[in-house]
Motif scaffolding. Structure first.
Motif, PDB file in Angstrom:
ATOM      1  N   UNK A  93      10.297   7.786   5.427  1.00 37.42           N
ATOM      2  CA  UNK A  93       9.776   9.131   5.706  1.00 37.42           C
ATOM      3  C   UNK A  93      10.008   9.488   7.166  1.00 37.42           C
ATOM      4  N   UNK A  94      10.337  10.785   7.423  1.00 38.88           N
ATOM      5  CA  UNK A  94      10.734  11.835   6.466  1.00 38.88           C
ATOM      6  C   UNK A  94      12.169  11.632   6.000  1.00 38.88           C
ATOM      7  N   UNK A  95      12.501  12.206   4.869  1.00 38.01           N
ATOM      8  CA  UNK A  95      13.805  11.949   4.256  1.00 38.01           C
ATOM      9  C   UNK A  95      14.957  12.371   5.158  1.00 38.01           C
ATOM     10  N   UNK A  96      14.784  13.456   5.916  1.00 37.24           N
ATOM     11  CA  UNK A  96      15.877  13.963   6.748  1.00 37.24           C
ATOM     12  C   UNK A  96      16.207  13.000   7.885  1.00 37.24           C
ATOM     13  N   UNK A  97      15.194  12.387   8.468  1.00 36.96           N
ATOM     14  CA  UNK A  97      15.395  11.426   9.550  1.00 36.96           C
ATOM     15  C   UNK A  97      14.252  10.424   9.491  1.00 36.96           C
ATOM     16  N   UNK A  98      14.377   9.381   8.663  1.00 34.54           N
ATOM     17  CA  UNK A  98      13.263   8.454   8.458  1.00 34.54           C
ATOM     18  C   UNK A  98      12.895   7.700   9.730  1.00 34.54           C
ATOM     19  N   UNK A  99      11.600   7.671  10.028  1.00 35.00           N
ATOM     20  CA  UNK A  99      11.117   6.970  11.218  1.00 35.00           C
ATOM     21  C   UNK A  99      10.028   5.955  10.893  1.00 35.00           C
ATOM     22  N   UNK A 100       9.542   5.949   9.648  1.00 34.18           N
ATOM     23  CA  UNK A 100       8.456   5.031   9.297  1.00 34.18           C
ATOM     24  C   UNK A 100       8.552   4.646   7.830  1.00 34.18           C
ATOM     25  N   UNK A 101       8.111   3.448   7.514  1.00 37.81           N
ATOM     26  CA  UNK A 101       8.046   2.966   6.128  1.00 37.81           C
ATOM     27  C   UNK A 101       6.611   3.159   5.658  1.00 37.81           C
ATOM     28  N   UNK A 102       6.346   4.265   4.943  1.00 37.05           N
ATOM     29  CA  UNK A 102       5.007   4.514   4.426  1.00 37.05           C
ATOM     30  C   UNK A 102       4.981   4.468   2.896  1.00 37.05           C
ATOM     31  N   UNK A 103       6.145   4.323   2.266  1.00 38.08           N
ATOM     32  CA  UNK A 103       6.240   4.144   0.818  1.00 38.08           C
ATOM     33  C   UNK A 103       6.521   2.669   0.566  1.00 38.08           C
ATOM     34  N   UNK A 104       5.669   2.043  -0.242  1.00 39.40           N
ATOM     35  CA  UNK A 104       5.678   0.586  -0.266  1.00 39.40           C
ATOM     36  C   UNK A 104       5.758   0.002  -1.667  1.00 39.40           C
TER      37      UNK A 104
END
Length: 366
Positions: free
Chosen positions: A326-337
């Motif tokens: 997240x976010x899909x356009x420029x992912x900066x974090x893993x919040x979907x696990x």
């Protein structure tokens, strides 16, 4: 004319005899030794150690922040969780500080940078590589499909084409829920939707029930707000019948977080849901458990420590890179696990973007 023989004798005396060693000619070994000695003396000179005190202090502060991030107070605008949400990115200042240290010729700053480099490598040094292995009995996918997804039908087709055996979808709202049911019906004969979360499976499902993540009291003992009435619709538990035995699957979408000037990093709802979910997982009697969903936090965030103490993130053991979602356009974090207990992850990867603002994440389990 009488002085010319004297000048000739002087010239002859300055010229070495044939075959005699030239004591004034530079020797390669001696030159290199002298150069190394001068460099060593330059390193020990006080000037390079006095240069760049601000750079050295900044490097030490960065290293201490990485080392003691768990001690950053959370009561001040959720600062601790905010730092931990983007913890891997704290390595970015290192090359900048190194370039500045070299430009300033600051030995103290260069040495001080060893602290953040060592701590960052200890925390994340194993993540950039591909840790996937061959094999896997079951492929699972977790995806926040997005309430504002303009193309739910296309998202459903993309997910079906992933080859997943089990799909966990969250943020199923309004008419889009019916679209997913229709589009996924052929590939996934078994499914269950409770509130805004759902699971689709090629294998039979049973014992599907909601998981109430709306606690009467929050992590700090505060009372549950009166408006919190629908949180139980954001998580479910079901049993997937595999040929290796039952697999308990949890699908969850924890509360949102917000960053505002007034509240700072507001995580009250997320933290409350995380604690309730951790209690449900702790009470789960099943030996093989998988948790899929959008937890609105990274595994480094202390708010999820109750969950990560019980389940292991597949990205840590079998991922390919950091796996930002997240976010899909420029992912900066893993919040979907995808987190597991009693099963092994053979591989973990991020799927291509759909119409959602999140990227789907997948794992092969054994």
């Amino acid at each position: 004319m009488e002085h010319e023989p004297a000048r000739a004798d002087a010239a002859r005396s300055d010229t070495p005899a044939a075959g005699a060693p030239d004591t004034d000619a530079p020797r390669d070994g001696g030159g290199r030794s002298a150069g190394a000695l001068r460099a060593f003396r330059g390193l020990l000179a006080p000037a390079p150690w006095r240069r760049g005190p601000v750079l050295a202090a900044s490097a030490l502060a960065l290293g201490l922040l990485l080392l003691f991030h768990a001690h950053v107070p959370n009561r001040i605008g959720g600062l601790g969780s905010l730092v931990e949400s983007f913890l891997p990115w704290l390595g970015l200042p290192v090359p900048v500080l190194l370039a500045a240290a070299l430009w300033r010729r600051s030995a103290s700053a260069a040495v001080a940078l060893l602290l953040p480099v060592a701590v960052w490598l200890n925390l994340f040094g194993g993540l950039p590589g591909d840790r996937a292995q061959e094999g896997g009995d079951l492929t699972v996918v977790s995806h926040n499909v997005g309430a504002d997804n303009p193309d739910p039908a296309g998202t459903a087709r993309d997910l079906a084409a992933s080859g997943a055996d089990v799909l966990a979808l969250v943020e199923l709202t309004g008419p889009a829920g019916g679209v997913y049911e229709e589009e996924l019906a052929d590939e996934y004969p078994y499914h269950a939707v409770l509130g805004t979360v759902g699971v689709w499976s090629r294998l039979p499902l049973s014992d599907t029930r909601p998981v109430d993540t709306a606690m009467d009291a929050g992590p700090l003992g505060e009372a549950k707000p009166d408006e919190v009435t629908m949180a139980y619709n954001r998580a479910l538990r079901t049993t997937v019948a595999t040929d290796r035995g039952p697999l308990e699957v949890y699908v969850a979408h924890l509360g949102s977080v917000r960053l505002t000037p007034r509240t700072g990093f507001w995580t009250d709802s997320r933290d409350r849901n995380a604690q309730a979910l951790a209690e449900a997982l702790a009470a789960e009697p099943g030996e093989r458990v998988v948790l899929l969903g959008d937890l609105n936090g990274t595994v480094d965030d202390r708010a999820l420590s109750g969950i990560t103490a019980l389940l292991e993130p597949v990205q840590d053991t079998a991922g390919d890179g950091f796996g930002f979602s997240w976010p899909a356009a420029f992912p900066v974090a893993r919040i979907d696990h995808i987190l597991v207990r009693g099963v092994e992850a053979e591989g973990s990867w991020v799927l291509p973007a759909t119409g959602s603002d999140h990227l789907p994440v997948a794992a092969g389990l054994r």
